[in-house]
Design a protein around this motif. Structure first.
Motif, PDB file in Angstrom:
ATOM      1  N   MET A 137       0.846  -1.197   0.000  1.00  0.00           N
ATOM      2  CA  MET A 137       0.000   0.000   0.000  1.00  0.00           C
ATOM      3  C   MET A 137       0.879   1.244   0.000  1.00  0.00           C
ATOM      4  SD  MET A 137      -2.964   1.196   2.687  1.00  0.00           S
ATOM      5  CE  MET A 137      -3.960  -0.220   2.263  1.00  0.00           C
ATOM      6  N   ALA A 138       0.546   2.207  -0.862  1.00  0.00           N
ATOM      7  CA  ALA A 138       1.336   3.426  -0.975  1.00  0.00           C
ATOM      8  C   ALA A 138       1.241   4.261   0.289  1.00  0.00           C
ATOM      9  CB  ALA A 138       0.863   4.237  -2.176  1.00  0.00           C
ATOM     10  N   PHE A 139       2.353   4.877   0.675  1.00  0.00           N
ATOM     11  CA  PHE A 139       2.381   5.746   1.842  1.00  0.00           C
ATOM     12  C   PHE A 139       1.655   7.056   1.532  1.00  0.00           C
ATOM     13  CE2 PHE A 139       4.513   9.323   4.007  1.00  0.00           C
ATOM     14  CZ  PHE A 139       4.195   9.010   5.315  1.00  0.00           C
ATOM     15  N   GLU A 140       0.777   7.488   2.422  1.00  0.00           N
ATOM     16  CA  GLU A 140       0.034   8.735   2.252  1.00  0.00           C
ATOM     17  C   GLU A 140       0.495   9.735   3.309  1.00  0.00           C
ATOM     18  OE1 GLU A 140      -1.867   9.544  -0.122  1.00  0.00           O
ATOM     19  OE2 GLU A 140      -2.095   7.588  -1.084  1.00  0.00           O
ATOM     20  N   PRO A 141       1.148  10.827   2.908  1.00  0.00           N
ATOM     21  CA  PRO A 141       1.665  11.787   3.878  1.00  0.00           C
ATOM     22  C   PRO A 141       0.606  12.716   4.455  1.00  0.00           C
ATOM     23  CG  PRO A 141       2.155  12.517   1.659  1.00  0.00           C
ATOM     24  CD  PRO A 141       1.527  11.155   1.520  1.00  0.00           C
ATOM     25  N   GLY A 142      -0.617  12.663   3.920  1.00  0.00           N
ATOM     26  CA  GLY A 142      -1.669  13.542   4.421  1.00  0.00           C
ATOM     27  C   GLY A 142      -1.544  14.969   3.910  1.00  0.00           C
ATOM     28  N   LEU A 143      -0.936  15.129   2.735  1.00  0.00           N
ATOM     29  CA  LEU A 143      -0.768  16.448   2.143  1.00  0.00           C
ATOM     30  C   LEU A 143      -1.679  16.606   0.930  1.00  0.00           C
ATOM     31  CD1 LEU A 143       3.144  16.696   2.177  1.00  0.00           C
ATOM     32  CD2 LEU A 143       1.559  17.793   3.770  1.00  0.00           C
ATOM     33  N   VAL A 144      -2.095  17.830   0.686  1.00  0.00           N
ATOM     34  CA  VAL A 144      -2.854  18.160  -0.510  1.00  0.00           C
ATOM     35  C   VAL A 144      -1.877  18.656  -1.563  1.00  0.00           C
ATOM     36  CG1 VAL A 144      -4.650  19.653  -1.481  1.00  0.00           C
ATOM     37  CG2 VAL A 144      -4.867  18.792   0.860  1.00  0.00           C
ATOM     38  N   ARG A 145      -2.029  18.219  -2.792  1.00  0.00           N
ATOM     39  CA  ARG A 145      -1.137  18.679  -3.851  1.00  0.00           C
ATOM     40  C   ARG A 145      -1.171  20.189  -3.945  1.00  0.00           C
ATOM     41  NH1 ARG A 145      -2.328  17.762  -8.630  1.00  0.00           N
ATOM     42  NH2 ARG A 145      -0.201  18.058  -9.363  1.00  0.00           N
ATOM     43  N   GLY A 146       0.012  20.801  -4.010  1.00  0.00           N
ATOM     44  CA  GLY A 146       0.120  22.252  -4.022  1.00  0.00           C
ATOM     45  C   GLY A 146       0.342  22.841  -2.642  1.00  0.00           C
ATOM     46  N   GLN A 147       0.181  22.016  -1.595  1.00  0.00           N
ATOM     47  CA  GLN A 147       0.372  22.500  -0.226  1.00  0.00           C
ATOM     48  C   GLN A 147       1.844  22.827   0.024  1.00  0.00           C
ATOM     49  OE1 GLN A 147      -1.408  19.940   2.704  1.00  0.00           O
ATOM     50  NE2 GLN A 147      -0.422  20.962   4.448  1.00  0.00           N
ATOM     51  N   ILE A 148       2.087  23.907   0.761  1.00  0.00           N
ATOM     52  CA  ILE A 148       3.443  24.334   1.078  1.00  0.00           C
ATOM     53  C   ILE A 148       3.733  24.075   2.552  1.00  0.00           C
ATOM     54  CG2 ILE A 148       4.998  26.322   1.234  1.00  0.00           C
ATOM     55  CD1 ILE A 148       3.559  27.498  -1.192  1.00  0.00           C
ATOM     56  N   ILE A 149       4.841  23.388   2.819  1.00  0.00           N
ATOM     57  CA  ILE A 149       5.250  23.097   4.189  1.00  0.00           C
ATOM     58  C   ILE A 149       6.714  23.494   4.349  1.00  0.00           C
ATOM     59  CG2 ILE A 149       3.582  21.219   4.456  1.00  0.00           C
ATOM     60  CD1 ILE A 149       5.838  19.245   3.963  1.00  0.00           C
ATOM     61  N   ASP A 150       7.185  23.483   5.603  1.00  0.00           N
ATOM     62  CA  ASP A 150       8.603  23.772   5.814  1.00  0.00           C
ATOM     63  C   ASP A 150       9.390  22.463   5.866  1.00  0.00           C
ATOM     64  OD1 ASP A 150       8.235  22.704   8.394  1.00  0.00           O
ATOM     65  OD2 ASP A 150       7.994  24.680   9.291  1.00  0.00           O
ATOM     66  N   ASN A 151      10.701  22.581   5.938  1.00  0.00           N
ATOM     67  CA  ASN A 151      11.576  21.416   5.856  1.00  0.00           C
ATOM     68  C   ASN A 151      11.419  20.486   7.048  1.00  0.00           C
ATOM     69  OD1 ASN A 151      13.571  19.855   4.566  1.00  0.00           O
ATOM     70  ND2 ASN A 151      15.184  20.792   5.792  1.00  0.00           N
ATOM     71  N   SER A 152      11.229  21.057   8.233  1.00  0.00           N
ATOM     72  CA  SER A 152      11.085  20.213   9.427  1.00  0.00           C
ATOM     73  C   SER A 152       9.801  19.393   9.369  1.00  0.00           C
ATOM     74  CB  SER A 152      11.118  21.071  10.694  1.00  0.00           C
ATOM     75  OG  SER A 152      10.067  22.023  10.697  1.00  0.00           O
ATOM     76  N   THR A 153       8.737  19.975   8.848  1.00  0.00           N
ATOM     77  CA  THR A 153       7.476  19.242   8.694  1.00  0.00           C
ATOM     78  C   THR A 153       7.632  18.125   7.683  1.00  0.00           C
ATOM     79  OG1 THR A 153       6.206  21.238   9.227  1.00  0.00           O
ATOM     80  CG2 THR A 153       5.022  19.448   8.129  1.00  0.00           C
ATOM     81  N   LEU A 154       8.314  18.416   6.582  1.00  0.00           N
ATOM     82  CA  LEU A 154       8.570  17.393   5.563  1.00  0.00           C
ATOM     83  C   LEU A 154       9.303  16.203   6.183  1.00  0.00           C
ATOM     84  CD1 LEU A 154       9.982  18.060   1.989  1.00  0.00           C
ATOM     85  CD2 LEU A 154      10.798  16.163   3.361  1.00  0.00           C
ATOM     86  N   SER A 155      10.365  16.478   6.911  1.00  0.00           N
ATOM     87  CA  SER A 155      11.166  15.411   7.517  1.00  0.00           C
ATOM     88  C   SER A 155      10.351  14.595   8.512  1.00  0.00           C
ATOM     89  CB  SER A 155      12.399  16.005   8.212  1.00  0.00           C
ATOM     90  OG  SER A 155      13.201  16.703   7.290  1.00  0.00           O
ATOM     91  N   ALA A 156       9.510  15.278   9.285  1.00  0.00           N
ATOM     92  CA  ALA A 156       8.695  14.582  10.282  1.00  0.00           C
ATOM     93  C   ALA A 156       7.638  13.701   9.622  1.00  0.00           C
ATOM     94  CB  ALA A 156       8.029  15.608  11.205  1.00  0.00           C
ATOM     95  N   LEU A 157       7.024  14.177   8.561  1.00  0.00           N
ATOM     96  CA  LEU A 157       5.977  13.410   7.885  1.00  0.00           C
ATOM     97  C   LEU A 157       6.534  12.141   7.235  1.00  0.00           C
ATOM     98  CD1 LEU A 157       3.843  16.173   6.114  1.00  0.00           C
ATOM     99  CD2 LEU A 157       3.106  14.667   7.965  1.00  0.00           C
ATOM    100  N   PHE A 158       7.652  12.270   6.561  1.00  0.00           N
ATOM    101  CA  PHE A 158       8.200  11.147   5.801  1.00  0.00           C
ATOM    102  C   PHE A 158       9.239  10.339   6.580  1.00  0.00           C
ATOM    103  CE2 PHE A 158       6.418  13.779   2.496  1.00  0.00           C
ATOM    104  CZ  PHE A 158       5.910  12.880   1.582  1.00  0.00           C
ATOM    105  N   LYS A 159       9.568  10.828   7.792  1.00  0.00           N
ATOM    106  CA  LYS A 159      10.592  10.155   8.620  1.00  0.00           C
ATOM    107  C   LYS A 159      11.907  10.015   7.832  1.00  0.00           C
ATOM    108  CE  LYS A 159       7.606   9.350  11.964  1.00  0.00           C
ATOM    109  NZ  LYS A 159       6.431  10.003  11.382  1.00  0.00           N
ATOM    110  N   CYS A 160      12.291  11.149   7.232  1.00  0.00           N
ATOM    111  CA  CYS A 160      13.496  11.146   6.401  1.00  0.00           C
ATOM    112  C   CYS A 160      14.448  12.240   6.862  1.00  0.00           C
ATOM    113  CB  CYS A 160      13.138  11.341   4.925  1.00  0.00           C
ATOM    114  SG  CYS A 160      12.433  12.970   4.552  1.00  0.00           S
ATOM    115  N   SER A 161      15.608  12.294   6.256  1.00  0.00           N
ATOM    116  CA  SER A 161      16.593  13.327   6.554  1.00  0.00           C
ATOM    117  C   SER A 161      16.051  14.701   6.175  1.00  0.00           C
ATOM    118  CB  SER A 161      17.888  13.043   5.787  1.00  0.00           C
ATOM    119  OG  SER A 161      18.768  14.145   5.837  1.00  0.00           O
ATOM    120  N   SER A 162      16.609  15.719   6.789  1.00  0.00           N
ATOM    121  CA  SER A 162      16.244  17.096   6.451  1.00  0.00           C
ATOM    122  C   SER A 162      17.228  17.699   5.449  1.00  0.00           C
ATOM    123  CB  SER A 162      16.221  17.965   7.714  1.00  0.00           C
ATOM    124  OG  SER A 162      17.506  17.978   8.328  1.00  0.00           O
ATOM    125  N   GLN A 163      18.155  16.885   4.946  1.00  0.00           N
ATOM    126  CA  GLN A 163      19.182  17.372   4.039  1.00  0.00           C
ATOM    127  C   GLN A 163      19.108  16.651   2.696  1.00  0.00           C
ATOM    128  OE1 GLN A 163      21.258  19.902   4.990  1.00  0.00           O
ATOM    129  NE2 GLN A 163      20.160  19.922   6.946  1.00  0.00           N
TER     130      GLN A 163
END
Length: 273
Positions: A1-27
């Motif tokens: 099953m594909a991972f769903e980050p809970g974002l709407v296409r076109g939505q703007i977030i900051d880098n820390s939110t991106l990293s927290a949602l995807f559990k990935c590096s911030s770099q």
């Protein structure tokens, strides 16, 4: 099953939110997360050295590696190259303004990766891998006119800093097909009567340089373009007192320079007409 980050296409977030949602590096521009089984691609049009671009509905994304030739078997280049079969979900973000990450959505390879020449972070030409990507759903989200212009000006400043030899080489090796973006911006409804009045008042002569119109249009009328002395975007009126008829060269001059002396000259001319 594909991972769903809970974002709407076109939505703007900051880098820390991106990293927290995807559990990935911030770099980095290619961020692998084994927790969410995703590969996050970040195309930073503000700071990146890479020549990422949309061509229609296909996004051409440059692979990993900032110096020297890139390898398709290197780290996340390999992950993305094998994403058709390795089960990793790939998500794309674009950065058109500093620290603002716009979510484009989940993407898949639209064709096999290919090689092209791009400069590395030292300005040395090298071979890179480019990945043609297509959105799983929808079409590319738009970029504002302001962001598009700022990005264009940033690229122009970079080009002006190059030596003649560097510029010639970059120009010769540039992609033959121009990238395209969906750009949105405010459009003003200009009064056609005010525009026509300004052209007739000018009587075939530019109201800035006083030279005759450079050519006639298909109807045989002198070709002049209307311009607002104080731009509408800056609160100027769409009135006969603020609208002049200019030759194309002077019209471009006003948009590039917008000098006070030219504006005063135009105001004085209108006052005497």
């Amino acid at each position: 099953m594909a991972f769903e980050p809970g974002l709407v296409r076109g939505q703007i977030i900051d880098n820390s939110t991106l990293s927290a949602l995807f559990k990935c590096s911030s770099q980095g521009g290619m961020r692998r997360s084994r927790v969410t089984n995703t590969l996050v691609l970040v195309s930073n049009h503000v700071e990146s050295i890479y020549d990422d671009r949309w061509l229609g509905d296909i996004f051409h994304y440059t692979g990993m590696g900032q110096e020297g030739d890139q390898a398709l078997s290197f780290m996340q280049n390999k992950t993305l190259a094998m994403s058709r079969t390795n089960g990793v979900d790939v998500h794309l973000f674009e950065v058109d303004r500093p620290r603002q990450y716009q979510y484009q959505g989940r993407v898949v390879l639209a064709a096999d990766p290919y090689e092209e020449i791009q400069p590395d972070q030292k300005g040395t030409d090298r071979r890179v891998w480019v990945f043609p990507l297509r959105l799983v759903e929808g079409v590319p989200t738009s970029v504002s006119q302001r962001d598009f212009e700022e990005e264009r000006q940033h690229r122009e400043r970079k080009a002006r800093r190059l030596s003649n030899a560097e510029l010639r080489l970059r120009a010769q090796r540039a992609p033959k097909l121009a990238g395209d973006r969906i750009v949105t911006g405010r459009q003003y409804e200009r009064n056609p009567y005010v525009s026509e009045f300004a052209k007739r008042r000018a009587n075939g002569y530019c109201e800035l340089c006083s030279e005759p119109a450079p050519f006639s249009n298909a109807r045989g009328e002198p070709y002049l373009e209307t311009h607002h002395i104080v731009w509408l975007a800056l609160g100027g009126e769409d009135s006969t007192e603020n609208t002049v008829a200019l030759c194309p060269n002077c019209h471009r001059r006003m948009h590039v320079l917008d000098e006070d002396a030219d504006k005063e000259k135009l105001r004085a001319r209108l006052a005497s007409s």
